[in-house]
Design an enzyme around this catalytic site. Structure first.
Site, short mmCIF file in Angstrom:
data_model
loop_
_atom_site.label_atom_id
_atom_site.label_comp_id
_atom_site.label_asym_id
_atom_site.label_seq_id
_atom_site.Cartn_x
_atom_site.Cartn_y
_atom_site.Cartn_z
N GLU A 115 5.68 -53.87 21.41
CA GLU A 115 5.62 -52.80 20.40
C GLU A 115 4.16 -52.45 20.13
O GLU A 115 3.34 -53.32 19.86
CB GLU A 115 6.34 -53.29 19.13
CG GLU A 115 6.27 -52.38 17.93
CD GLU A 115 6.68 -50.94 18.21
OE1 GLU A 115 7.83 -50.71 18.56
OE2 GLU A 115 5.81 -50.04 18.07
N ASP A 127 9.10 -42.35 22.30
CA ASP A 127 8.51 -41.17 21.63
C ASP A 127 8.48 -40.00 22.61
O ASP A 127 7.91 -40.11 23.70
CB ASP A 127 7.10 -41.49 21.15
CG ASP A 127 7.10 -42.51 20.01
OD1 ASP A 127 8.03 -42.46 19.18
OD2 ASP A 127 6.19 -43.34 19.96
N LYS A 175 4.78 -31.92 21.87
CA LYS A 175 3.72 -30.93 22.13
C LYS A 175 3.21 -31.06 23.56
O LYS A 175 2.94 -32.17 24.02
CB LYS A 175 2.56 -31.12 21.15
CG LYS A 175 2.92 -30.72 19.73
CD LYS A 175 1.71 -30.79 18.83
CE LYS A 175 2.13 -30.43 17.41
NZ LYS A 175 1.26 -30.93 16.39
N THR A 228 20.44 -49.28 18.06
CA THR A 228 19.04 -49.15 17.62
C THR A 228 19.02 -48.30 16.35
O THR A 228 19.97 -47.58 16.06
CB THR A 228 18.12 -48.49 18.69
OG1 THR A 228 18.22 -47.07 18.59
CG2 THR A 228 18.45 -48.93 20.10
C1 LIG Z 1 10.99 -43.45 18.36
S1 LIG Z 1 10.65 -45.13 18.09
C2 LIG Z 1 12.15 -45.93 18.67
C3 LIG Z 1 12.32 -47.32 18.11
C4 LIG Z 1 13.57 -48.07 18.60
N1 LIG Z 1 13.57 -48.23 20.04
C5 LIG Z 1 14.83 -47.36 18.18
O1 LIG Z 1 15.53 -46.80 19.04
O2 LIG Z 1 15.13 -47.39 16.98
C6 LIG Z 1 9.51 -45.47 19.42
C7 LIG Z 1 8.82 -46.82 19.29
O3 LIG Z 1 8.09 -47.07 20.47
C8 LIG Z 1 6.79 -47.57 20.12
N2 LIG Z 1 5.90 -47.22 21.25
C9 LIG Z 1 5.50 -45.98 21.63
N3 LIG Z 1 4.78 -46.03 22.75
C10 LIG Z 1 4.71 -47.35 23.11
C11 LIG Z 1 4.09 -48.06 24.17
N4 LIG Z 1 3.42 -47.42 25.14
N5 LIG Z 1 4.22 -49.42 24.20
C12 LIG Z 1 4.91 -50.07 23.25
N6 LIG Z 1 5.52 -49.44 22.21
C13 LIG Z 1 5.43 -48.11 22.14
C14 LIG Z 1 6.47 -46.88 18.81
O4 LIG Z 1 5.48 -47.56 18.07
C15 LIG Z 1 7.85 -46.89 18.13
O5 LIG Z 1 8.08 -48.09 17.42
#
Ligand SMILES: C[S@@+](CC[C@H](N)C(=O)[O-])C[C@H]1O[C@@H](n2cnc3c(N)ncnc32)[C@H](O)[C@@H]1O
Length: 223
Positions: free
Chosen positions: A72, A122, A126, A198
């Site tokens: 994370e 994520d 954009k 999730t």
């Molecule tokens: C939209 S949230 C989804 C969280 C969870 N998987 C869910 O479905 O509820 C995306 C998560 O991925 C993490 N994240 C984004 N890019 C990442 C990366 N390159 N490596 C690790 N974590 C990442 C963000 O900090 C965030 O907690």
């Protein structure tokens, strides 16, 4: 958070480890996968971006002989997830604060991962931020390299354009194949096996959004 594939990410992590929790701060020199996994487990699975940890909570229960690593990027979420897992008494998991794309490339041995889970990455909608997406153009080689011969990659997203990008970048690799039968099988296996539950899935399902789920496996044995 700006984390996608940037080498500077590791130098920017500011977090303090809490020895009472299953959380490791990667910092600028994260441990390798073998340093994170205790002996005695049958297999290793990684969740990329576990957020608050709902899937890991279910997965560590559903697959107790697997050691789970949640990578994370956001320290506050990593600690929150670690607290929830520790409170539930789970011993087969660790949270690592790092950029998962980098960890797969430079800290994960070839053929070591039985399943790789990426739920609601994520989408960076954009155009100028698209390069930050986890599923960038070069991710297929990293995924193929780390997966065990029978390994699989499971992902889910509500974002139709991003689902298209995932299918395209992974689908163009001759060494990965999408498996829709596996998608149905794993969904039917119940909570913690793949895809669900999730936090984002719950939120988006409640809003009536369509959830796209994709499963890929290696198309040939380990090289
Ligand atoms: C939209 S949230 C989804 C969280 C969870 N998987 C869910 O479905 O509820 C995306 C998560 O991925 C993490 N994240 C984004 N890019 C990442 C990366 N390159 N490596 C690790 N974590 C990442 C963000 O900090 C965030 O907690």
């Amino acid at each position: 958070m700006s984390v996608g594939g940037r080498l500077s990410f590791r130098r920017r992590v500011r977090a303090v480890a809490d020895a009472s929790l299953p959380v490791v701060v990667g910092g600028d020199d994260p441990p390798s996968l073998s340093e994170l996994v205790p002996p005695g487990f049958e297999s290793v699975a990684i969740e990329v971006g576990p957020g608050k940890g709902a899937f890991l909570l279910a997965a560590t229960l559903a697959r107790p002989t697997t050691f789970w690593i949640g990578i994370e990027a956001a320290p506050a979420y990593a600690k929150l997830a670690a607290e929830r897992l520790a409170t539930a008494g789970r011993r087969n998991v660790v949270l690592l604060i790092d950029n998962a794309a980098q960890f797969l490339r430079d800290r994960t041995p070839a053929g070591s991962i039985e399943s790789l889970h990426v739920y609601f990455p994520d989408p960076w909608p954009k155009r100028r931020h698209r390069g930050r997406r986890f599923f960038g153009e070069s991710i297929a080689d990293a995924v193929h390299r780390v997966l065990a011969p029978a390994g699989r990659l499971l992902c889910a997203t509500d974002n139709a354009a991003y689902a298209g990008q995932i299918a395209r970048v992974l689908g163009k690799s001759p060494r990965l194949v999408r498996d829709s039968e596996l998608e149905r099988e794993l969904l039917a296996a119940g909570p913690g096996h793949a895809f669900s539950p999730t936090e984002f899935e719950r939120k988006y399902s409640a809003e009536g959004r369509i959830i796209r789920r994709l499963a890929f496996r290696r198309s040939e044995p380990s090289a």
